[in-house]
Design a protein around this motif. Structure first.
Motif, PDB file in Angstrom:
ATOM      1  N   MET A  75       0.856  -1.177   0.000  1.00 15.15           N
ATOM      2  CA  MET A  75       0.000   0.000   0.000  1.00 15.15           C
ATOM      3  C   MET A  75       0.902   1.240   0.000  1.00 15.15           C
ATOM      4  SD  MET A  75      -2.679   1.228   2.957  1.00 15.15           S
ATOM      5  CE  MET A  75      -4.140   0.504   2.293  1.00 15.15           C
ATOM      6  N   PRO A  76       0.662   2.206  -0.924  1.00 16.21           N
ATOM      7  CA  PRO A  76       1.487   3.422  -0.951  1.00 16.21           C
ATOM      8  C   PRO A  76       1.283   4.261   0.308  1.00 16.21           C
ATOM      9  CG  PRO A  76      -0.185   3.483  -2.687  1.00 16.21           C
ATOM     10  CD  PRO A  76      -0.338   2.191  -1.956  1.00 16.21           C
ATOM     11  N   ARG A  77       2.344   4.887   0.733  1.00 11.41           N
ATOM     12  CA  ARG A  77       2.272   5.750   1.914  1.00 11.41           C
ATOM     13  C   ARG A  77       1.802   7.132   1.506  1.00 11.41           C
ATOM     14  NH1 ARG A  77       7.635   5.272   5.342  1.00 11.41           N
ATOM     15  NH2 ARG A  77       6.298   5.051   7.117  1.00 11.41           N
ATOM     16  N   ARG A  78       1.008   7.724   2.359  1.00  5.23           N
ATOM     17  CA  ARG A  78       0.588   9.110   2.130  1.00  5.23           C
ATOM     18  C   ARG A  78       1.772  10.021   2.398  1.00  5.23           C
ATOM     19  NH1 ARG A  78      -4.853  10.594   5.129  1.00  5.23           N
ATOM     20  NH2 ARG A  78      -4.571  12.455   3.922  1.00  5.23           N
ATOM     21  N   PRO A  79       1.958  11.065   1.568  1.00  9.50           N
ATOM     22  CA  PRO A  79       3.062  11.992   1.830  1.00  9.50           C
ATOM     23  C   PRO A  79       2.844  12.726   3.145  1.00  9.50           C
ATOM     24  CG  PRO A  79       1.671  12.813   0.058  1.00  9.50           C
ATOM     25  CD  PRO A  79       1.171  11.439   0.418  1.00  9.50           C
ATOM     26  N   VAL A  80       3.929  13.067   3.775  1.00 13.68           N
ATOM     27  CA  VAL A  80       3.849  13.825   5.024  1.00 13.68           C
ATOM     28  C   VAL A  80       3.286  15.204   4.712  1.00 13.68           C
ATOM     29  CG1 VAL A  80       5.190  14.841   6.889  1.00 13.68           C
ATOM     30  CG2 VAL A  80       5.789  12.584   6.010  1.00 13.68           C
ATOM     31  N   ASN A  81       2.316  15.634   5.487  1.00  5.96           N
ATOM     32  CA  ASN A  81       1.692  16.942   5.291  1.00  5.96           C
ATOM     33  C   ASN A  81       2.602  18.021   5.870  1.00  5.96           C
ATOM     34  OD1 ASN A  81       0.119  19.194   5.126  1.00  5.96           O
ATOM     35  ND2 ASN A  81      -1.696  18.254   6.003  1.00  5.96           N
ATOM     36  N   VAL A  82       3.112  18.879   5.004  1.00  6.99           N
ATOM     37  CA  VAL A  82       4.006  19.949   5.446  1.00  6.99           C
ATOM     38  C   VAL A  82       3.226  21.189   5.872  1.00  6.99           C
ATOM     39  CG1 VAL A  82       5.910  19.153   4.012  1.00  6.99           C
ATOM     40  CG2 VAL A  82       4.319  20.857   3.109  1.00  6.99           C
ATOM     41  N   HIS A  83       1.928  21.143   5.746  1.00  4.70           N
ATOM     42  CA  HIS A  83       1.114  22.315   6.039  1.00  4.70           C
ATOM     43  C   HIS A  83       0.542  22.243   7.444  1.00  4.70           C
ATOM     44  CE1 HIS A  83       0.872  21.581   1.638  1.00  4.70           C
ATOM     45  NE2 HIS A  83       1.470  22.747   1.697  1.00  4.70           N
ATOM     46  N   ARG A  84       0.790  23.280   8.193  1.00  2.00           N
ATOM     47  CA  ARG A  84       0.221  23.353   9.542  1.00  2.00           C
ATOM     48  C   ARG A  84      -1.184  23.935   9.503  1.00  2.00           C
ATOM     49  NH1 ARG A  84       3.681  27.412   8.601  1.00  2.00           N
ATOM     50  NH2 ARG A  84       3.055  29.522   9.100  1.00  2.00           N
ATOM     51  N   ALA A  85      -1.475  24.636   8.420  1.00  2.74           N
ATOM     52  CA  ALA A  85      -2.767  25.299   8.278  1.00  2.74           C
ATOM     53  C   ALA A  85      -3.001  25.615   6.806  1.00  2.74           C
ATOM     54  CB  ALA A  85      -2.797  26.575   9.117  1.00  2.74           C
ATOM     55  N   TYR A  86      -4.201  26.110   6.543  1.00  2.76           N
ATOM     56  CA  TYR A  86      -4.605  26.458   5.177  1.00  2.76           C
ATOM     57  C   TYR A  86      -5.360  27.776   5.172  1.00  2.76           C
ATOM     58  CZ  TYR A  86      -3.510  21.730   3.646  1.00  2.76           C
ATOM     59  OH  TYR A  86      -2.863  20.569   3.347  1.00  2.76           O
ATOM     60  N   HIS A  87      -5.373  28.390   3.999  1.00  2.06           N
ATOM     61  CA  HIS A  87      -6.242  29.518   3.708  1.00  2.06           C
ATOM     62  C   HIS A  87      -7.122  29.134   2.528  1.00  2.06           C
ATOM     63  CE1 HIS A  87      -3.392  32.852   5.404  1.00  2.06           C
ATOM     64  NE2 HIS A  87      -4.029  32.191   6.352  1.00  2.06           N
ATOM     65  N   ALA A  88      -8.351  29.564   2.579  1.00  2.14           N
ATOM     66  CA  ALA A  88      -9.258  29.480   1.432  1.00  2.14           C
ATOM     67  C   ALA A  88      -9.711  30.914   1.161  1.00  2.14           C
ATOM     68  CB  ALA A  88     -10.449  28.590   1.731  1.00  2.14           C
ATOM     69  N   HIS A  89      -9.501  31.380  -0.048  1.00  2.20           N
ATOM     70  CA  HIS A  89      -9.885  32.734  -0.442  1.00  2.20           C
ATOM     71  C   HIS A  89     -11.087  32.628  -1.374  1.00  2.20           C
ATOM     72  CE1 HIS A  89      -6.136  34.432   1.185  1.00  2.20           C
ATOM     73  NE2 HIS A  89      -5.611  33.291   0.776  1.00  2.20           N
TER      74      HIS A  89
END
Length: 116
Positions: A1-15
């Motif tokens: 099973m492929p591994r999910r990439p490590v999430n480098v984002h601590r947060a997000y913005h939606a504009h």
């Protein structure tokens, strides 16, 4: 099973992008998202701000809220375009490599993020 990439984002913005005809729709969408998910809603800018080519309102949320917030925005945006990007600490990559669109995409003015 492929591994999910490590999430480098601590947060997000939606504009959420809008114009004079859709400002009330955008305001209602952002207010409902903030209320429903307990996320931060910025000002409803009836002018261009930062790299954004249209009027916009920013929603800020933690990485853990991504899977709830973004699908909800996509389902309820009612034709509005939404620019979503991660917050990794690299503003240029955040607005290019770590970004995508709900709806139409718009060219951003990235000059403020580029180094001479």
């Amino acid at each position: 099973m492929p591994r999910r990439p490590v999430n480098v984002h601590r947060a997000y913005h939606a504009h959420v992008y809008f114009d004079a005809d859709t400002v009330d729709q955008a305001r209602a969408l952002c207010e409902e998202a903030a209320r429903r998910f307990g996320i931060s809603m910025g000002r409803v800018h009836e002018k261009r701000v930062g790299p954004h080519p249209r009027w916009s309102c920013q929603l800020a949320f933690a990485a853990g809220d991504f899977e709830r917030v973004v699908p909800w925005l996509d389902e309820h945006r009612g034709g509005l375009d939404v620019f979503v990007h991660g917050l990794s600490g690299d503003a240029l990559k955040d607005h290019t490599d770590f970004a995508y669109w709900l709806g139409n995409d718009w060219p951003l003015d990235l000059r403020q993020f580029q180094q001479d």
